[in-house]
Design a protein around this motif. Structure first.
Motif, PDB file in Angstrom:
ATOM      1  N   ILE A  17     -10.363  -9.396   1.516  1.00 30.25           N
ATOM      2  CA  ILE A  17     -10.187 -10.850   1.485  1.00 30.25           C
ATOM      3  C   ILE A  17      -9.355 -11.253   0.275  1.00 30.25           C
ATOM      4  N   THR A  18      -8.824 -12.459   0.356  1.00 31.90           N
ATOM      5  CA  THR A  18      -8.044 -13.006  -0.750  1.00 31.90           C
ATOM      6  C   THR A  18      -8.951 -13.816  -1.666  1.00 31.90           C
ATOM      7  N   GLU A  19      -8.439 -14.153  -2.832  1.00 29.59           N
ATOM      8  CA  GLU A  19      -9.182 -15.021  -3.757  1.00 29.59           C
ATOM      9  C   GLU A  19      -9.456 -16.371  -3.098  1.00 29.59           C
ATOM     10  N   GLU A  20      -8.490 -16.885  -2.373  1.00 29.07           N
ATOM     11  CA  GLU A  20      -8.654 -18.164  -1.675  1.00 29.07           C
ATOM     12  C   GLU A  20      -9.774 -18.068  -0.628  1.00 29.07           C
ATOM     13  N   GLU A  21      -9.802 -17.005   0.163  1.00 31.13           N
ATOM     14  CA  GLU A  21     -10.873 -16.823   1.146  1.00 31.13           C
ATOM     15  C   GLU A  21     -12.226 -16.697   0.457  1.00 31.13           C
ATOM     16  N   SER A  22     -12.248 -16.044  -0.687  1.00 25.96           N
ATOM     17  CA  SER A  22     -13.488 -15.904  -1.446  1.00 25.96           C
ATOM     18  C   SER A  22     -14.023 -17.266  -1.876  1.00 25.96           C
ATOM     19  N   ARG A  23     -13.141 -18.171  -2.256  1.00 21.21           N
ATOM     20  CA  ARG A  23     -13.552 -19.514  -2.694  1.00 21.21           C
ATOM     21  C   ARG A  23     -13.915 -20.430  -1.540  1.00 21.21           C
ATOM     22  N   THR A  24     -13.391 -20.165  -0.357  1.00 23.06           N
ATOM     23  CA  THR A  24     -13.593 -21.083   0.767  1.00 23.06           C
ATOM     24  C   THR A  24     -14.489 -20.465   1.841  1.00 23.06           C
TER      25      THR A  24
ATOM     26  N   PHE B  23     -20.359 -10.908  -5.612  1.00 24.47           N
ATOM     27  CA  PHE B  23     -20.157  -9.478  -5.803  1.00 24.47           C
ATOM     28  C   PHE B  23     -20.642  -9.071  -7.184  1.00 24.47           C
ATOM     29  N   PHE B  24     -21.294  -7.911  -7.229  1.00 32.24           N
ATOM     30  CA  PHE B  24     -21.799  -7.383  -8.495  1.00 32.24           C
ATOM     31  C   PHE B  24     -21.478  -5.901  -8.569  1.00 32.24           C
ATOM     32  N   ASN B  25     -21.115  -5.459  -9.754  1.00 31.73           N
ATOM     33  CA  ASN B  25     -20.986  -4.035 -10.007  1.00 31.73           C
ATOM     34  C   ASN B  25     -22.342  -3.518 -10.450  1.00 31.73           C
ATOM     35  N   HIS B  26     -22.705  -2.349  -9.979  1.00 35.53           N
ATOM     36  CA  HIS B  26     -23.947  -1.714 -10.401  1.00 35.53           C
ATOM     37  C   HIS B  26     -23.813  -1.303 -11.860  1.00 35.53           C
ATOM     38  N   GLU B  27     -24.712  -1.769 -12.678  1.00 32.73           N
ATOM     39  CA  GLU B  27     -24.660  -1.454 -14.111  1.00 32.73           C
ATOM     40  C   GLU B  27     -25.662  -0.346 -14.414  1.00 32.73           C
ATOM     41  N   HIS B  28     -25.343   0.855 -13.984  1.00 35.91           N
ATOM     42  CA  HIS B  28     -26.243   1.994 -14.142  1.00 35.91           C
ATOM     43  C   HIS B  28     -26.547   2.330 -15.600  1.00 35.91           C
ATOM     44  N   ASP B  29     -25.644   1.947 -16.487  1.00 34.96           N
ATOM     45  CA  ASP B  29     -25.794   2.317 -17.895  1.00 34.96           C
ATOM     46  C   ASP B  29     -26.313   1.174 -18.769  1.00 34.96           C
ATOM     47  N   ASN B  30     -26.825   0.130 -18.133  1.00 34.19           N
ATOM     48  CA  ASN B  30     -27.333  -1.027 -18.860  1.00 34.19           C
ATOM     49  C   ASN B  30     -28.813  -1.233 -18.513  1.00 34.19           C
ATOM     50  N   PRO B  31     -29.728  -0.674 -19.311  1.00 31.86           N
ATOM     51  CA  PRO B  31     -31.157  -0.799 -19.004  1.00 31.86           C
ATOM     52  C   PRO B  31     -31.623  -2.247 -18.867  1.00 31.86           C
ATOM     53  N   ALA B  32     -31.000  -3.160 -19.579  1.00 32.42           N
ATOM     54  CA  ALA B  32     -31.403  -4.569 -19.496  1.00 32.42           C
ATOM     55  C   ALA B  32     -31.068  -5.169 -18.128  1.00 32.42           C
ATOM     56  N   ALA B  33     -30.126  -4.565 -17.401  1.00 26.56           N
ATOM     57  CA  ALA B  33     -29.722  -5.075 -16.093  1.00 26.56           C
ATOM     58  C   ALA B  33     -30.528  -4.448 -14.960  1.00 26.56           C
ATOM     59  N   LEU B  34     -31.425  -3.516 -15.278  1.00 22.51           N
ATOM     60  CA  LEU B  34     -32.185  -2.809 -14.260  1.00 22.51           C
ATOM     61  C   LEU B  34     -33.637  -3.263 -14.252  1.00 22.51           C
TER      62      LEU B  34
ATOM     63  N   MET C  66     -15.628  -2.146 -10.927  1.00 21.09           N
ATOM     64  CA  MET C  66     -14.410  -2.576 -10.249  1.00 21.09           C
ATOM     65  C   MET C  66     -14.062  -3.998 -10.691  1.00 21.09           C
ATOM     66  N   PRO C  67     -12.816  -4.237 -11.103  1.00 22.79           N
ATOM     67  CA  PRO C  67     -12.395  -5.607 -11.400  1.00 22.79           C
ATOM     68  C   PRO C  67     -12.424  -6.460 -10.124  1.00 22.79           C
ATOM     69  N   ARG C  68     -12.608  -7.748 -10.298  1.00 21.71           N
ATOM     70  CA  ARG C  68     -12.717  -8.660  -9.148  1.00 21.71           C
ATOM     71  C   ARG C  68     -11.569  -8.502  -8.162  1.00 21.71           C
ATOM     72  N   LYS C  69     -10.345  -8.408  -8.629  1.00 25.37           N
ATOM     73  CA  LYS C  69      -9.216  -8.308  -7.695  1.00 25.37           C
ATOM     74  C   LYS C  69      -9.307  -7.037  -6.853  1.00 25.37           C
ATOM     75  N   HIS C  70      -9.859  -5.956  -7.421  1.00 22.22           N
ATOM     76  CA  HIS C  70     -10.043  -4.722  -6.659  1.00 22.22           C
ATOM     77  C   HIS C  70     -11.202  -4.847  -5.671  1.00 22.22           C
TER      78      HIS C  70
END
Length: 127
Positions: free
Chosen positions: A89-96, A103-114, A78-82
């Motif tokens: 929340i808004t980007e402003e709320e996220s910063r404040t 937030f992190f996306n699960h990288e199921h297809d990246n063995p180095a991230a697991l 998911m892109p950050r805005k999504h």
């Protein structure tokens, strides 16, 4: 111990949900802990925005970190805005207000991230 409440008609109010969550969370020692919350991606429907705010209100000030892992399964990240829209929340709320939340996306297809962070024994599964 099971914590909850039955809604005999309609849905529970936001305050009722917060009270149930507060009762459950009160039993977990979270002071200065790092917390990882797993949430579904946009393909699953749930009041993620409501739970995001409730959880932050209940533990946001006491925990060291509050991270969210989006369980994408085999879906695209998911892109950050999504993500921000997903948690309400808004980007402003996220910063404040929610600056300690990451937030992190699960990288199921990246063995180095697991990596393995622990195991659950058969005895624990049956208790």
């Amino acid at each position: 111990m099971l914590i909850g409440r039955e809604a005999l008609s309609g849905a529970l109010s936001a305050q009722e949900i917060k009270n149930i969550c507060a009762e459950a969370i009160a039993q977990i020692p979270l002071h200065h802990k790092r917390v990882l919350v797993l949430i579904p991606d946009r393909t699953r429907h749930a009041p993620i925005d409501l739970f995001f705010r409730i959880l932050f209100d209940l533990i946001g000030k006491q925990v060291e970190a509050l991270d969210y892992l989006i369980a994408t399964g085999t879906h695209h990240p998911m892109p950050r805005k999504h993500i921000l829209r997903h948690v309400g929340i808004t980007e402003e709320e996220s910063r404040t207000t929610y600056a300690k939340v990451r937030f992190f996306n699960h990288e199921h297809d990246n063995p180095a991230a697991l990596r393995t962070v622990g195991t659950i024994s058969p005895d624990e599964l049956h208790s």
